[in-house]
Design a protein around this motif. Structure first.
Motif, PDB file in Angstrom:
ATOM      1  N   ALA A 300     -27.305 -25.241  64.529  1.00 52.64           N
ATOM      2  CA  ALA A 300     -26.868 -23.896  64.174  1.00 52.64           C
ATOM      3  C   ALA A 300     -27.214 -23.529  62.741  1.00 52.64           C
ATOM      4  N   ARG A 301     -27.553 -24.505  61.916  1.00 53.99           N
ATOM      5  CA  ARG A 301     -27.874 -24.233  60.516  1.00 53.99           C
ATOM      6  C   ARG A 301     -29.381 -24.141  60.258  1.00 53.99           C
ATOM      7  N   VAL A 302     -30.173 -24.468  61.251  1.00 58.59           N
ATOM      8  CA  VAL A 302     -31.620 -24.462  61.052  1.00 58.59           C
ATOM      9  C   VAL A 302     -32.128 -23.020  61.026  1.00 58.59           C
ATOM     10  N   VAL A 303     -32.812 -22.670  59.963  1.00 59.12           N
ATOM     11  CA  VAL A 303     -33.408 -21.340  59.858  1.00 59.12           C
ATOM     12  C   VAL A 303     -34.667 -21.306  60.712  1.00 59.12           C
ATOM     13  N   LEU A 304     -34.744 -20.362  61.616  1.00 60.19           N
ATOM     14  CA  LEU A 304     -35.894 -20.264  62.514  1.00 60.19           C
ATOM     15  C   LEU A 304     -37.058 -19.619  61.784  1.00 60.19           C
ATOM     16  N   ALA A 305     -37.798 -20.441  61.064  1.00 65.14           N
ATOM     17  CA  ALA A 305     -38.953 -19.977  60.301  1.00 65.14           C
ATOM     18  C   ALA A 305     -40.234 -20.450  60.965  1.00 65.14           C
ATOM     19  N   PRO A 306     -41.335 -19.716  60.804  1.00 61.75           N
ATOM     20  CA  PRO A 306     -42.617 -20.171  61.357  1.00 61.75           C
ATOM     21  C   PRO A 306     -43.041 -21.503  60.744  1.00 61.75           C
ATOM     22  N   THR A 307     -43.725 -22.310  61.513  1.00 63.50           N
ATOM     23  CA  THR A 307     -44.242 -23.589  61.042  1.00 63.50           C
ATOM     24  C   THR A 307     -45.754 -23.614  61.186  1.00 63.50           C
ATOM     25  N   PHE A 308     -46.391 -24.505  60.454  1.00 68.80           N
ATOM     26  CA  PHE A 308     -47.850 -24.589  60.608  1.00 68.80           C
ATOM     27  C   PHE A 308     -48.214 -25.112  61.986  1.00 68.80           C
ATOM     28  N   ALA A 309     -47.365 -25.950  62.589  1.00 69.89           N
ATOM     29  CA  ALA A 309     -47.635 -26.411  63.950  1.00 69.89           C
ATOM     30  C   ALA A 309     -47.639 -25.243  64.926  1.00 69.89           C
ATOM     31  N   ALA A 310     -46.709 -24.287  64.747  1.00 66.29           N
ATOM     32  CA  ALA A 310     -46.681 -23.111  65.616  1.00 66.29           C
ATOM     33  C   ALA A 310     -47.943 -22.273  65.452  1.00 66.29           C
ATOM     34  N   PRO A 567     -54.139 -18.161  60.223  1.00 66.51           N
ATOM     35  CA  PRO A 567     -53.319 -17.303  59.352  1.00 66.51           C
ATOM     36  C   PRO A 567     -52.296 -18.104  58.559  1.00 66.51           C
ATOM     37  N   ALA A 568     -52.018 -17.634  57.359  1.00 61.70           N
ATOM     38  CA  ALA A 568     -51.060 -18.308  56.490  1.00 61.70           C
ATOM     39  C   ALA A 568     -49.640 -18.073  56.988  1.00 61.70           C
ATOM     40  N   LEU A 569     -48.718 -18.911  56.509  1.00 55.08           N
ATOM     41  CA  LEU A 569     -47.303 -18.756  56.845  1.00 55.08           C
ATOM     42  C   LEU A 569     -46.677 -17.677  55.969  1.00 55.08           C
ATOM     43  N   PRO A 570     -45.813 -16.845  56.541  1.00 50.89           N
ATOM     44  CA  PRO A 570     -45.174 -15.805  55.732  1.00 50.89           C
ATOM     45  C   PRO A 570     -44.083 -16.385  54.845  1.00 50.89           C
ATOM     46  N   GLU A 571     -43.929 -15.791  53.662  1.00 56.56           N
ATOM     47  CA  GLU A 571     -42.846 -16.134  52.747  1.00 56.56           C
ATOM     48  C   GLU A 571     -42.805 -17.623  52.430  1.00 56.56           C
ATOM     49  N   ALA A 572     -43.963 -18.233  52.321  1.00 58.72           N
ATOM     50  CA  ALA A 572     -44.027 -19.669  52.040  1.00 58.72           C
ATOM     51  C   ALA A 572     -43.852 -19.933  50.553  1.00 58.72           C
ATOM     52  N   ASP A 573     -43.183 -21.025  50.234  1.00 54.51           N
ATOM     53  CA  ASP A 573     -43.086 -21.485  48.846  1.00 54.51           C
ATOM     54  C   ASP A 573     -44.278 -22.360  48.470  1.00 54.51           C
ATOM     55  N   GLY A 574     -44.939 -22.936  49.459  1.00 59.28           N
ATOM     56  CA  GLY A 574     -46.089 -23.780  49.196  1.00 59.28           C
ATOM     57  C   GLY A 574     -47.354 -22.975  48.985  1.00 59.28           C
ATOM     58  N   LEU A 575     -48.283 -23.561  48.262  1.00 60.25           N
ATOM     59  CA  LEU A 575     -49.595 -22.965  47.996  1.00 60.25           C
ATOM     60  C   LEU A 575     -50.676 -23.927  48.469  1.00 60.25           C
ATOM     61  N   SER A 576     -51.774 -23.391  48.936  1.00 60.68           N
ATOM     62  CA  SER A 576     -52.864 -24.227  49.418  1.00 60.68           C
ATOM     63  C   SER A 576     -53.436 -25.084  48.290  1.00 60.68           C
TER      64      SER A 576
END
Length: 738
Positions: A300-310, A567-576
């Motif tokens: 219930a605490r997991v934020v449903l964010a896009p992943t690179f695997a998706a 396509p890149a992930l939205p609102e990502a904190d990481g940089l390529s």
């Protein structure tokens, strides 16, 4: 051959099979009785308190599991019975009780030879049996695999000579051989362990065959059609100082891979615990934005964010995640992987450790056994029963098979350094001195992380066992990479090799020497610095062999997507990392990091730290479906207890909550000048966004347990800023970020 003769052979064979199966079931019954006597959780032992829910969740699942285990004993015992009866014919000519007794003795003899071989390969299979510990200690110190196999081969050869002599004498007398001597009886043994586990005896002279551990992997030699392949391999707890001149040869397969890759020498994880680290890896977000901030986080605490695997799945790629340990790292559908090869989740997995059916480690450590009882054979948590090298062989075959079918993203989490931490042959002789106690050499043991605690080991021995386990994980990685090379998939694959966190042996605390190692307890080099290396398709080429710029675990996903043209992930904190792979610069990218939730109270390392998080079984709750997760009250305490910090490659700023309600900020490294001030301001900004995320929608649920006043007004809080040379004291009261 007459119909009567065929019927006679079938009756004789079925009788031998039935005898062996009966002996196998008797062995199963004996082990079950031993388990019940030892107090197995959830089998037939009344449990009270916090374990009652665990027992209630496990008990309904056990009958099906135990039935499949009993089937292994039944089948393996029957096959041994066939082999034993053939060998017994060398000494007995007729049936009756004498022949029956001789057959039983040969059945036991075959079992002992098999156990001898497995005790050398995986001594943790028997290390909890006091009666065999003296013999096991000798085998661990002096035994070699060839000894068991040679002795077994010689034993079989003696029987073959006896069978041959009897046949020759019968021919000399001009008499027809007995039905049993004429009939070619084959005892098909299962493929056991790695290729050549207990050798393979294919014996003639009357058609006798006894296969005890075959299973040679045959890989294609023709280069396949080139299909896109991305491989992510994570080695749990691998510290980069185990490479090069400081690594004492721990990881030769990783070193070989680095010849084709770019090594990021200053790579760090935002949280030094597996489950939250992998969630940050998959989403390219800091832990406070993923909702996964400690092991066994509630769904219930997991934020449903896009992943690179998706992203790869959406582009039509096959996506596979594999691991042999899922107790504290289980990937569900939110990971984005469409296929997930991992042990079961929850209460059953914790209970399986108690089901020490050792014959599974003898007869089922092969592909057939892994298909029939995967929760045992492919489960790192089961010391001795799980064969890590056989698992790596099977996994490599699965990887090659999947890679041949189309574009593939394959991720593997190697967990050799996880509890129970039992090294296998030959790794248990590498780094721990033979003078150490046997139990210390064969498994991890818990020693309280408190100054001068009884039961502690020594740092040399603790790090030696850690290095042996890393060497074992390195061999698993080598098996996968060799499979890619021999199948022709390696050169064109994009491969990332990483670790999710490091490991601390308390090198700065002599009073904790030998205490259980930890990760996730403090922010710094030992726990947060990780291995990170990238091999682009076609090899490193003109890319640098090493990059000394700061890299973060959250940068891996954006790098994979960019190199794969997705396509890149939205609102990502990481940089390529691709600019750094080209030898170019990239924008300012510090690391945000926070501590996890460990068995160590933070006040051990920081007197005065707020120590309110519980460290008992009561911190967790059991869902009706058997999933173990952190409870509500414990979650709030764990989040309050966390240290949070920022690192830019030169300095650490760390905020530490204190027992008196203040927030103590410390600095280590170069703490003066505009760069230090800029990093402190960046941390303030991140902490502000962290506070805003306290009330958020997670996985379809609203978490409103931490209400904040409306608007931008923040509760006043004292902030202590401390760096080397500055006396500790209360700074001017100010809101965080001010």
């Amino acid at each position: 051959m007459s119909v009567r003769s065929v019927a006679s052979y079938l009756r004789a064979g079925s009788g031998r099979l039935a005898l062996g199966s009966l002996l196998g079931l008797l062995l199963f019954a004996a082990e079950t009785a031993w388990l019940l006597k030892a107090g197995v959780v959830g089998v037939d032992i009344p449990l009270d308190g916090p374990y009652a829910a665990l027992a209630a969740a496990v008990r309904p699942l056990l009958p099906g599991v135990v039935l499949r285990v009993a089937t292994v004993y039944l089948v393996a015992g029957g096959l041994l019975g066939l082999a034993a009866s053939v060998l017994a014919r060398a000494w007995t000519r007729r049936g009756g009780w004498v022949a029956l007794g001789v057959t039983v003795l040969h059945w036991v003899g075959l079992l002992l030879f098999w156990a001898w071989d497995r005790a050398l390969a995986r001594p943790a299979l028997f290390d909890d049996l006091p009666a065999v510990r003296p013999v096991l200690a000798w085998l661990v110190d002096h035994g070699e695999p060839w000894q068991a196999r040679s002795a077994a081969g010689a034993w079989v050869a003696v029987h073959l000579v006896g069978l041959g002599a009897r046949a020759w004498l019968a021919m000399r007398r001009g008499a027809a051989p007995t039905a049993s001597a004429q009939a070619p009886v084959t005892a098909p043994g299962a493929a056991v362990g790695r290729g050549g586990g207990f050798g393979g005896w294919m014996v003639g002279a009357g058609g006798v065959a006894l296969a005890m551990g075959a299973g040679v992997a045959v890989r294609p030699t023709v280069k396949p059609d080139r299909k896109p392949l991305v491989v992510v391999i994570g080695i749990d707890a691998f510290r980069p100082d185990r490479l090069g001149s400081t690594g004492r040869g721990v990881a030769p397969h990783v070193e070989r891979f680095l010849q084709d890759a770019t090594l990021f020498t200053r790579a760090y994880t935002p949280v030094a615990q597996t489950e939250p680290a992998w969630r940050s890896l998959l989403t390219a977000r800091w832990p406070y934005r993923t909702g996964v901030r400690y092991p066994l986080t509630s769904d219930a605490r997991v934020v449903l964010a896009p992943t690179f695997a998706a992203r790869f799945s959406e582009a039509g790629w096959r996506t596979v995640f594999a691991t042999d340990c899922s107790r504290f790292h289980f990937e569900g559908p939110a990971s984005g992987f469409t296929r997930r090869w991992q042990p079961p989740r929850g209460a059953l997995n914790f209970a399986l450790e108690k089901l020490r059916y050792r014959a599974l480690g003898l007869f089922a450590d092969n592909a057939v056994g892994a298909a029939w009882v995967p929760e045992f054979i492919d489960n790192r948590a089961l010391a001795g029963i799980h064969d890590p090298m056989g698992y790596a062989e099977r996994l490599s075959q699965g990887l090659v098979s999947e890679a041949s079918q189309g574009p593939l993203l394959f991720a593997f989490h190697a967990t050799a350094a996880h509890f129970p931490g039992d090294p296998v042959y030959p790794f248990y002789r590498r780094y721990v001195p033979p003078t150490e106690p046997l139990d210390r050499r064969l498994r991890m043991h818990f020693a309280p992380v408190t100054p001068g605690a009884k039961g502690a080991w020594n740092r040399e021995g603790s790090e030696g066992l850690y290095d042996e386990l890393l060497a074992q994980a390195d061999a698993q990685v080598g098996t996968l990479l060799d499979a890619l090379r021999s199948s022709g998939h390696y050169d064109d694959a994009l491969i990332v090799l990483l670790s999710d966190h490091g490991e601390s042996f308390h090198a700065d605390r002599p009073d904790l020497a030998g205490a259980t190692s930890v990760h996730g307890a403090r922010l710094g080099e030992e726990e947060n610095r990780i291995l990170l290396a990238v091999k682009p398709p076609g090899g490193r080429g003109l890319a640098p062999a090493q990059v000394d710029e700061l890299a973060r675990l959250v940068d891996v996903g954006p790098t994979l997507l960019e190199l794969s043209g997705l396509p890149a992930l939205p609102e990502a904190d990481g940089l390529s990392l691709t600019p750094l792979l080209r030898g170019e610069a990239r924008p300012y990218a510090p690391l945000y990091a926070e501590t996890g939730y460990t068995h160590v109270s933070p006040e051990v390392f920081d007197p005065g730290h707020w120590p309110g998080a519980p460290r008992t079984f009561d911190a967790y709750r059991l869902r009706p479906d058997g999933v173990v997760e952190m409870g509500e009250a414990a979650d709030a305490a764990v989040l309050r207890e966390k240290d949070a910090g920022a690192f830019d490659g030169e300095r650490w700023w760390v905020d530490r909550p204190q027992a008196d309600g203040t927030l103590r900020r410390t600095c280590s490294g170069e703490c003066e000048g505009p760069d230090a001030e800029a990093l402190a301001a960046w941390l303030d900004d991140v902490r502000e966004r962290n506070a805003e995320s306290a009330s958020r929608r997670v996985a379809g649920h609203v978490d409103d347990r931490n209400p904040r006043p409306p608007g931008n007004v923040r509760p006043p809080q004292r902030l202590l800023r401390v760096w080397p040379g500055q006396p500790e004291g209360t700074a001017h009261p100010q809101p965080r970020g001010g």
